[in-house]
Motif scaffolding. Sequence first.
Motif, mmCIF file in Angstrom:
data_model
loop_
_atom_site.group_PDB
_atom_site.id
_atom_site.type_symbol
_atom_site.label_atom_id
_atom_site.label_comp_id
_atom_site.label_asym_id
_atom_site.label_seq_id
_atom_site.Cartn_x
_atom_site.Cartn_y
_atom_site.Cartn_z
ATOM 1 N N ALA A 1 59.422 44.913 60.452
ATOM 2 C CA ALA A 1 59.785 44.174 58.995
ATOM 3 C C ALA A 1 59.326 42.685 59.148
ATOM 4 C CB ALA A 1 60.919 44.198 58.657
ATOM 5 N N ASP A 2 58.905 42.256 60.391
ATOM 6 C CA ASP A 2 58.509 40.644 60.825
ATOM 7 C C ASP A 2 57.562 40.103 59.811
ATOM 8 O OD1 ASP A 2 60.523 40.881 62.329
ATOM 9 O OD2 ASP A 2 59.480 40.567 64.112
ATOM 10 N N LEU A 3 56.281 41.036 59.719
ATOM 11 C CA LEU A 3 55.044 40.483 59.165
ATOM 12 C C LEU A 3 55.144 40.599 57.538
ATOM 13 C CD1 LEU A 3 52.234 39.460 59.178
ATOM 14 C CD2 LEU A 3 51.542 41.945 59.509
ATOM 15 N N ALA A 4 55.807 41.636 57.004
ATOM 16 C CA ALA A 4 56.240 41.966 55.535
ATOM 17 C C ALA A 4 56.926 40.854 55.273
ATOM 18 C CB ALA A 4 56.792 43.173 55.427
ATOM 19 N N LEU A 5 57.934 40.309 56.017
ATOM 20 C CA LEU A 5 58.970 39.139 55.623
ATOM 21 C C LEU A 5 58.489 37.940 55.607
ATOM 22 C CD1 LEU A 5 62.485 38.535 57.362
ATOM 23 C CD2 LEU A 5 61.012 36.693 56.970
ATOM 24 N N LEU A 6 57.415 37.575 56.337
ATOM 25 C CA LEU A 6 56.803 36.202 56.418
ATOM 26 C C LEU A 6 55.881 36.512 55.169
ATOM 27 C CD1 LEU A 6 56.039 35.608 60.348
ATOM 28 C CD2 LEU A 6 58.002 34.680 58.514
ATOM 29 N N LEU A 7 55.224 37.478 54.847
ATOM 30 C CA LEU A 7 54.050 37.518 54.007
ATOM 31 C C LEU A 7 54.954 37.320 52.619
ATOM 32 C CD1 LEU A 7 51.452 39.980 55.030
ATOM 33 C CD2 LEU A 7 51.299 37.446 55.194
ATOM 34 N N SER A 8 56.066 37.857 52.300
ATOM 35 C CA SER A 8 56.785 37.704 51.172
ATOM 36 C C SER A 8 57.391 36.474 50.787
ATOM 37 C CB SER A 8 58.044 38.661 51.205
ATOM 38 O OG SER A 8 59.062 38.436 52.107
ATOM 39 N N VAL A 9 57.753 35.565 52.076
ATOM 40 C CA VAL A 9 58.046 34.235 51.864
ATOM 41 C C VAL A 9 56.750 33.290 51.452
ATOM 42 C CG1 VAL A 9 58.837 32.075 53.269
ATOM 43 C CG2 VAL A 9 59.921 34.484 53.520
ATOM 44 N N VAL A 10 55.675 33.622 52.200
ATOM 45 C CA VAL A 10 54.535 32.907 51.648
ATOM 46 C C VAL A 10 54.250 33.049 50.191
ATOM 47 C CG1 VAL A 10 52.094 32.768 52.060
ATOM 48 C CG2 VAL A 10 53.557 32.933 54.051
ATOM 49 N N SER A 11 54.246 34.268 49.718
ATOM 50 C CA SER A 11 53.872 34.559 48.373
ATOM 51 C C SER A 11 55.082 33.965 47.443
ATOM 52 C CB SER A 11 54.101 36.230 48.250
ATOM 53 O OG SER A 11 54.216 36.539 46.873
ATOM 54 N N SER A 12 56.419 33.751 47.908
ATOM 55 C CA SER A 12 57.150 33.350 47.071
ATOM 56 C C SER A 12 56.923 31.564 46.842
ATOM 57 C CB SER A 12 58.695 33.535 47.350
ATOM 58 O OG SER A 12 59.455 32.686 46.755
ATOM 59 N N PHE A 13 56.615 31.175 48.182
ATOM 60 C CA PHE A 13 56.262 29.675 48.174
ATOM 61 C C PHE A 13 55.230 29.355 47.347
ATOM 62 C CE2 PHE A 13 54.580 25.981 50.458
ATOM 63 C CZ PHE A 13 55.605 25.293 50.670
ATOM 64 N N ARG A 14 54.020 30.045 47.541
ATOM 65 C CA ARG A 14 52.718 29.607 46.717
ATOM 66 C C ARG A 14 52.835 30.139 45.312
ATOM 67 N NH1 ARG A 14 48.152 31.799 51.205
ATOM 68 N NH2 ARG A 14 48.755 30.076 52.822
ATOM 69 N N ASP A 15 54.013 30.802 44.816
ATOM 70 C CA ASP A 15 54.037 31.260 43.638
ATOM 71 C C ASP A 15 53.015 32.273 43.006
ATOM 72 O OD1 ASP A 15 55.477 31.853 41.172
ATOM 73 O OD2 ASP A 15 54.760 30.087 40.164
ATOM 74 N N ARG A 16 52.513 33.010 44.135
ATOM 75 C CA ARG A 16 51.368 33.910 43.717
ATOM 76 C C ARG A 16 51.882 35.401 44.069
ATOM 77 N NH1 ARG A 16 45.974 33.314 46.981
ATOM 78 N NH2 ARG A 16 47.458 34.334 48.612
ATOM 79 N N ALA A 17 51.711 36.277 43.015
ATOM 80 C CA ALA A 17 52.116 37.680 43.269
ATOM 81 C C ALA A 17 51.072 38.292 44.044
ATOM 82 C CB ALA A 17 52.138 38.489 42.027
ATOM 83 N N LEU A 18 51.558 39.325 45.086
ATOM 84 C CA LEU A 18 50.735 40.309 45.923
ATOM 85 C C LEU A 18 50.360 41.394 45.227
ATOM 86 C CD1 LEU A 18 52.387 39.652 49.365
ATOM 87 C CD2 LEU A 18 50.549 38.654 48.328
ATOM 88 N N PRO A 19 49.295 42.244 45.281
ATOM 89 C CA PRO A 19 49.152 43.406 44.737
ATOM 90 C C PRO A 19 50.093 44.448 44.877
ATOM 91 C CG PRO A 19 46.976 42.598 46.116
ATOM 92 C CD PRO A 19 48.329 41.667 46.328
ATOM 93 N N GLN A 20 50.287 45.219 43.990
ATOM 94 C CA GLN A 20 51.611 46.354 44.106
ATOM 95 C C GLN A 20 51.301 47.579 45.056
ATOM 96 O OE1 GLN A 20 53.082 47.082 40.098
ATOM 97 N NE2 GLN A 20 54.804 45.872 40.583
ATOM 98 N N ASP A 21 49.717 47.714 45.293
ATOM 99 C CA ASP A 21 49.570 48.808 46.050
ATOM 100 C C ASP A 21 49.111 48.203 47.505
ATOM 101 O OD1 ASP A 21 47.391 47.150 45.649
ATOM 102 O OD2 ASP A 21 45.694 48.928 45.156
#
Length: 457
Positions: free
Chosen positions: A373-393
């Motif tokens: 879960a390490d990579l998913a955790l960091l990418l979700s933190v980056v997504s929230s920090f940049r306020d940019r949603a990631l694709p749902q798929d």
Amino acid sequence: MAKAKSAYVCNDCGADYSKWQGQCGACHAWNTLTEVRLSSAKQSSQRGARFEGYAGAGSMARVQDLSEVNLADMPRFASGSGELDRVLGGGLVPGSAILIGGHPGAGKSTLLLQTMCHLAQQMPALYVTGEESLQQVALRAQRLGLITTNLKMLSETSVEQICTIAEQLKPKVLVVDSIQVMHVDDVQSAPGSVSQVREAAAYLTRFAKQTGTVLFLVGHVTKDGSLAGPKVLEHMIDCSLQLEGDSDGRFRTLRSHKNRFGAVNELGVFAMLEQGLKEVKNPSSIFLNRGEKPSPGSLVMVVWEGTRPLLVEIQALVDQSHMNNPRRVAVGLDHNRLAMLLAVLHRHGGLQTGDQDVFVNVVGGVKVLETSADLALLLSVVSSFRDRALPQDLIVFGEVGLSGEIRPVPNGQERIKEAAKHGFRRAIVPRANAPKQAPQGMTVVGVSQLSEALDAL
């Protein structure tokens, strides 16, 4: 009359002392020592025959080659619940002692009552209740719509009396609810004490080994979530199961902490309905109830639980901190690993979160114990920090090292196939886990460094 000897045993770690003291010298816990009465040498010699053989089973000891052991003597049989059988390692083993713990209201008694009503239609079964009356158990069975014929019930707290009745009925499955209220006549302390719980569990376990009976013990948990009673209780039994879930929540998870007949990392998922606990055969579907509109900080990862992949959603919230020490909160993940990964993100990803509060949550109450879960955790933190949603798929998994490298994880191909089965069309995975040919309709991006994963977003 000779004075009975006594010792003092720690409830948390099982260390014993000759006299009482405020703090345990082994685990350094306070006020956990409880008096235990010791039997004399004469009494021990009189009881010696009861402790012969495998776990006190009383069989004659005979040396033989390991290749000569007949495995057909202990055939498994199904409990009627596929999720329970999965956590147990494939079914119930005759002569096994299984301990089920959980918070009040988790559904321990409900799960066992459903299992016993099913097994009673095929074999002799005895349900012993020491906390509830027979009328209360009957009302629960009626409310759940269970078939109550052939299930033998007994309201008793004396272990000797329970074993005497069980010898007459010869049940194949025996439930004792709960071990904290049972007592042995030879022990002078009150029910629920260290000595009573230990002796009662040992007495019932010996009975199960001698008669080949499947024994279920229900145990209470303390405020911190650990099993109440002496630590040696977990060493006596064969399987230790924990039923987790909020009392106001819909889903329950059953996890094995010890299993002599199977893996300890299996996870069973149940849904609490009006008809009782119903097994969830596709757990990924219940943890992916996401909103229709993409939101920043939300991402799906693939974790491996036992023998199957599990898709769960991880959410992160990064906000400006107004305190000198920004908060780091992780629910369902290791708090220390979150702090370490944020340092890796700063050093190798160029993202500074030292003045930000970081909150991370695994949706559905799932506890992630592996590093995928390490990579998913960091990418979700980056997504929230940049306020940019990631694709749902998009699905992500991978382990992140201290030098910023993305390490492969076990069963990578199976994780990707499970994600494709649920309609995900894009994946960011470690390069070593990327398949030579991606599933049809899916794009798999293999990365070896954290910077490559950030560029792939």
